[in-house]
Design a protein around this motif. Structure first.
Motif, PDB file in Angstrom:
ATOM      1  N   MET A   1      24.237-111.792-105.349  1.00 17.68           N
ATOM      2  CA  MET A   1      24.842-111.140-104.205  1.00 17.68           C
ATOM      3  C   MET A   1      24.251-109.738-104.062  1.00 17.68           C
ATOM      4  O   MET A   1      24.133-108.995-105.017  1.00 17.68           O
ATOM      5  CB  MET A   1      26.358-111.068-104.404  1.00 17.68           C
ATOM      6  CG  MET A   1      27.053-110.425-103.251  1.00 17.68           C
ATOM      7  SD  MET A   1      28.861-110.470-103.199  1.00 17.68           S
ATOM      8  CE  MET A   1      29.391-111.134-104.695  1.00 17.68           C
ATOM      9  N   LYS A   2      23.867-109.406-102.864  1.00 19.31           N
ATOM     10  CA  LYS A   2      23.250-108.103-102.600  1.00 19.31           C
ATOM     11  C   LYS A   2      24.313-107.013-102.548  1.00 19.31           C
ATOM     12  O   LYS A   2      25.436-107.221-102.127  1.00 19.31           O
ATOM     13  CB  LYS A   2      22.489-108.124-101.285  1.00 19.31           C
ATOM     14  CG  LYS A   2      21.288-109.019-101.313  1.00 19.31           C
ATOM     15  CD  LYS A   2      20.225-108.461-102.211  1.00 19.31           C
ATOM     16  CE  LYS A   2      19.034-109.384-102.252  1.00 19.31           C
ATOM     17  NZ  LYS A   2      18.084-109.030-103.263  1.00 19.31           N
ATOM     18  N   LYS A   3      23.900-105.850-102.977  1.00 22.45           N
ATOM     19  CA  LYS A   3      24.757-104.680-102.922  1.00 22.45           C
ATOM     20  C   LYS A   3      24.115-103.660-101.993  1.00 22.45           C
ATOM     21  O   LYS A   3      22.969-103.808-101.586  1.00 22.45           O
ATOM     22  CB  LYS A   3      24.908-104.110-104.323  1.00 22.45           C
ATOM     23  CG  LYS A   3      25.659-105.022-105.269  1.00 22.45           C
ATOM     24  CD  LYS A   3      25.877-104.310-106.593  1.00 22.45           C
ATOM     25  CE  LYS A   3      26.771-105.092-107.507  1.00 22.45           C
ATOM     26  NZ  LYS A   3      26.199-106.213-108.167  1.00 22.45           N
ATOM     27  N   HIS A   4      24.870-102.631-101.700  1.00 22.74           N
ATOM     28  CA  HIS A   4      24.422-101.578-100.797  1.00 22.74           C
ATOM     29  C   HIS A   4      23.057-101.034-101.217  1.00 22.74           C
ATOM     30  O   HIS A   4      22.147-100.922-100.401  1.00 22.74           O
ATOM     31  CB  HIS A   4      25.476-100.471-100.768  1.00 22.74           C
ATOM     32  CG  HIS A   4      25.208 -99.413 -99.762  1.00 22.74           C
ATOM     33  ND1 HIS A   4      24.487 -98.282-100.057  1.00 22.74           N
ATOM     34  CD2 HIS A   4      25.547 -99.322 -98.459  1.00 22.74           C
ATOM     35  CE1 HIS A   4      24.406 -97.524 -98.979  1.00 22.74           C
ATOM     36  NE2 HIS A   4      25.039 -98.129 -97.994  1.00 22.74           N
TER      37      HIS A   4
ATOM     38  N   ASN B   1      32.548-106.608 -95.218  1.00 26.06           N
ATOM     39  CA  ASN B   1      33.105-107.642 -94.341  1.00 26.06           C
ATOM     40  C   ASN B   1      32.187-108.851 -94.253  1.00 26.06           C
ATOM     41  O   ASN B   1      32.124-109.516 -93.227  1.00 26.06           O
ATOM     42  CB  ASN B   1      33.342-107.058 -92.941  1.00 26.06           C
ATOM     43  CG  ASN B   1      34.424-106.019 -92.952  1.00 26.06           C
ATOM     44  OD1 ASN B   1      35.592-106.329 -92.986  1.00 26.06           O
ATOM     45  ND2 ASN B   1      34.023-104.754 -92.969  1.00 26.06           N
ATOM     46  N   LYS B   2      31.489-109.162 -95.326  1.00 23.55           N
ATOM     47  CA  LYS B   2      30.432-110.179 -95.269  1.00 23.55           C
ATOM     48  C   LYS B   2      30.933-111.590 -94.989  1.00 23.55           C
ATOM     49  O   LYS B   2      30.160-112.431 -94.585  1.00 23.55           O
ATOM     50  CB  LYS B   2      29.554-110.143 -96.508  1.00 23.55           C
ATOM     51  CG  LYS B   2      30.222-110.484 -97.786  1.00 23.55           C
ATOM     52  CD  LYS B   2      29.278-110.708 -98.954  1.00 23.55           C
ATOM     53  CE  LYS B   2      28.196-109.724 -99.101  1.00 23.55           C
ATOM     54  NZ  LYS B   2      27.362-109.926-100.260  1.00 23.55           N
ATOM     55  N   SER B   3      32.197-111.870 -95.158  1.00 25.53           N
ATOM     56  CA  SER B   3      32.692-113.217 -94.866  1.00 25.53           C
ATOM     57  C   SER B   3      33.349-113.287 -93.489  1.00 25.53           C
ATOM     58  O   SER B   3      33.945-114.288 -93.135  1.00 25.53           O
ATOM     59  CB  SER B   3      33.678-113.660 -95.948  1.00 25.53           C
ATOM     60  OG  SER B   3      34.792-112.793 -95.957  1.00 25.53           O
TER      61      SER B   3
ATOM     62  N   ASP C   1      16.798-109.675 -90.795  1.00 23.60           N
ATOM     63  CA  ASP C   1      17.561-110.859 -91.221  1.00 23.60           C
ATOM     64  C   ASP C   1      18.675-110.524 -92.207  1.00 23.60           C
ATOM     65  O   ASP C   1      18.973-111.293 -93.116  1.00 23.60           O
ATOM     66  CB  ASP C   1      16.637-111.935 -91.808  1.00 23.60           C
ATOM     67  CG  ASP C   1      15.749-112.565 -90.753  1.00 23.60           C
ATOM     68  OD1 ASP C   1      16.231-112.755 -89.617  1.00 23.60           O
ATOM     69  OD2 ASP C   1      14.588-112.854 -91.058  1.00 23.60           O
ATOM     70  N   ILE C   2      19.297-109.375 -92.005  1.00 23.57           N
ATOM     71  CA  ILE C   2      20.451-108.984 -92.805  1.00 23.57           C
ATOM     72  C   ILE C   2      21.719-109.487 -92.134  1.00 23.57           C
ATOM     73  O   ILE C   2      22.655-109.928 -92.800  1.00 23.57           O
ATOM     74  CB  ILE C   2      20.490-107.457 -93.014  1.00 23.57           C
ATOM     75  CG1 ILE C   2      19.297-107.049 -93.890  1.00 23.57           C
ATOM     76  CG2 ILE C   2      21.809-107.010 -93.631  1.00 23.57           C
ATOM     77  CD1 ILE C   2      19.073-105.560 -94.003  1.00 23.57           C
ATOM     78  N   ILE C   3      21.720-109.447 -90.801  1.00 24.97           N
ATOM     79  CA  ILE C   3      22.853-109.982 -90.030  1.00 24.97           C
ATOM     80  C   ILE C   3      22.329-110.961 -88.991  1.00 24.97           C
ATOM     81  O   ILE C   3      21.142-110.956 -88.653  1.00 24.97           O
ATOM     82  CB  ILE C   3      23.680-108.866 -89.340  1.00 24.97           C
ATOM     83  CG1 ILE C   3      22.817-108.072 -88.360  1.00 24.97           C
ATOM     84  CG2 ILE C   3      24.348-107.974 -90.365  1.00 24.97           C
ATOM     85  CD1 ILE C   3      23.595-107.068 -87.523  1.00 24.97           C
TER      86      ILE C   3
ATOM     87  N   PHE D   1      22.085-112.229 -95.201  1.00 23.61           N
ATOM     88  CA  PHE D   1      20.878-111.899 -95.964  1.00 23.61           C
ATOM     89  C   PHE D   1      20.644-112.770 -97.187  1.00 23.61           C
ATOM     90  O   PHE D   1      19.566-113.312 -97.373  1.00 23.61           O
ATOM     91  CB  PHE D   1      20.878-110.429 -96.368  1.00 23.61           C
ATOM     92  CG  PHE D   1      19.600-110.004 -97.004  1.00 23.61           C
ATOM     93  CD1 PHE D   1      18.466-109.821 -96.228  1.00 23.61           C
ATOM     94  CD2 PHE D   1      19.502-109.820 -98.363  1.00 23.61           C
ATOM     95  CE1 PHE D   1      17.266-109.443 -96.793  1.00 23.61           C
ATOM     96  CE2 PHE D   1      18.308-109.438 -98.946  1.00 23.61           C
ATOM     97  CZ  PHE D   1      17.189-109.255 -98.158  1.00 23.61           C
ATOM     98  N   ASP D   2      21.619-112.907 -98.067  1.00 19.42           N
ATOM     99  CA  ASP D   2      21.396-113.690 -99.281  1.00 19.42           C
ATOM    100  C   ASP D   2      22.163-115.005 -99.277  1.00 19.42           C
ATOM    101  O   ASP D   2      22.450-115.576-100.315  1.00 19.42           O
ATOM    102  CB  ASP D   2      21.717-112.865-100.532  1.00 19.42           C
ATOM    103  CG  ASP D   2      23.133-112.347-100.565  1.00 19.42           C
ATOM    104  OD1 ASP D   2      23.887-112.576 -99.603  1.00 19.42           O
ATOM    105  OD2 ASP D   2      23.500-111.687-101.553  1.00 19.42           O
ATOM    106  N   LYS D   3      22.453-115.496 -98.096  1.00 23.28           N
ATOM    107  CA  LYS D   3      23.114-116.797 -97.972  1.00 23.28           C
ATOM    108  C   LYS D   3      22.052-117.848 -97.712  1.00 23.28           C
ATOM    109  O   LYS D   3      21.081-117.611 -97.002  1.00 23.28           O
ATOM    110  CB  LYS D   3      24.141-116.762 -96.850  1.00 23.28           C
ATOM    111  CG  LYS D   3      25.289-115.811 -97.157  1.00 23.28           C
ATOM    112  CD  LYS D   3      26.338-115.849 -96.100  1.00 23.28           C
ATOM    113  CE  LYS D   3      27.477-114.913 -96.489  1.00 23.28           C
ATOM    114  NZ  LYS D   3      28.544-114.927 -95.511  1.00 23.28           N
ATOM    115  N   ASP D   4      22.234-119.024 -98.303  1.00 17.65           N
ATOM    116  CA  ASP D   4      21.229-120.082 -98.203  1.00 17.65           C
ATOM    117  C   ASP D   4      21.076-120.642 -96.795  1.00 17.65           C
ATOM    118  O   ASP D   4      19.987-120.935 -96.352  1.00 17.65           O
ATOM    119  CB  ASP D   4      21.582-121.248 -99.140  1.00 17.65           C
ATOM    120  CG  ASP D   4      21.386-120.868-100.594  1.00 17.65           C
ATOM    121  OD1 ASP D   4      20.600-119.948-100.868  1.00 17.65           O
ATOM    122  OD2 ASP D   4      22.029-121.485-101.450  1.00 17.65           O
TER     123      ASP D   4
END
Length: 143
Positions: free
Chosen positions: A1-4, A32-34, A69-71, A87-90
């Motif tokens: 999981m990516k962090k700031h 608020n990533k979900s 491709d972060i959002i 960003f780090d979702k498959d």
């Protein structure tokens, strides 16, 4: 999981400025990533968090994060334009019902089939697929 700090490192590597608005926006998206975040929510948050931020600055920063491709931008019925961290979702594809607005994340198996078809038909490989399908969910298709 990516962090700031990971996302900030990506911006630095691309020689992009790390403005207070950009830093705050990245943190807000990670917090608020979900969630599907509306443009209004982003603007209101940045207006409180960063003094002097204007609409054009918010739009430019959102466009930059989309380009990296972060959002991903979604257009949800009854909610309008909103944004989702990807960003780090498959899998970056969604099925959205045009009647009730229910949004469902696509599954990895479908992504793999589409990626295989792209390679077999067009010779295109290692796709980072990001798509939105609009249609009718099981509940709404008969209405």
């Amino acid at each position: 999981m990516k962090k700031h700090r990971d996302l900030v490192s990506i911006l630095k590597a691309k020689n992009l400025r790390l403005t207070p608005a950009r830093r705050a926006l990245i943190q807000y998206i990670l917090d608020n990533k979900s969630k599907h975040i509306s443009l209004k929510e982003i603007y209101e948050f940045l207006g409180i968090k960063v003094e002097g931020v204007n609409r054009s600055s918010v739009y430019r920063n959102i466009e930059l994060l989309k380009k990296l491709d972060i959002i991903q931008e979604l257009n949800l019925p009854n909610k309008g334009k909103c944004f989702q961290y990807v960003f780090d979702k498959d899998v970056h594809h969604f099925y959205i019902c045009k009647t009730c607005g229910k949004a469902s994340r696509g599954n990895k198996e479908l992504f793999e089939k589409i990626e295989k078809a792209l390679k077999d038909i067009h010779g295109f490989s290692k796709a980072n697929l990001s798509m939105v399908f609009y249609g009718f969910c099981e509940k709404c298709k008969g209405h």
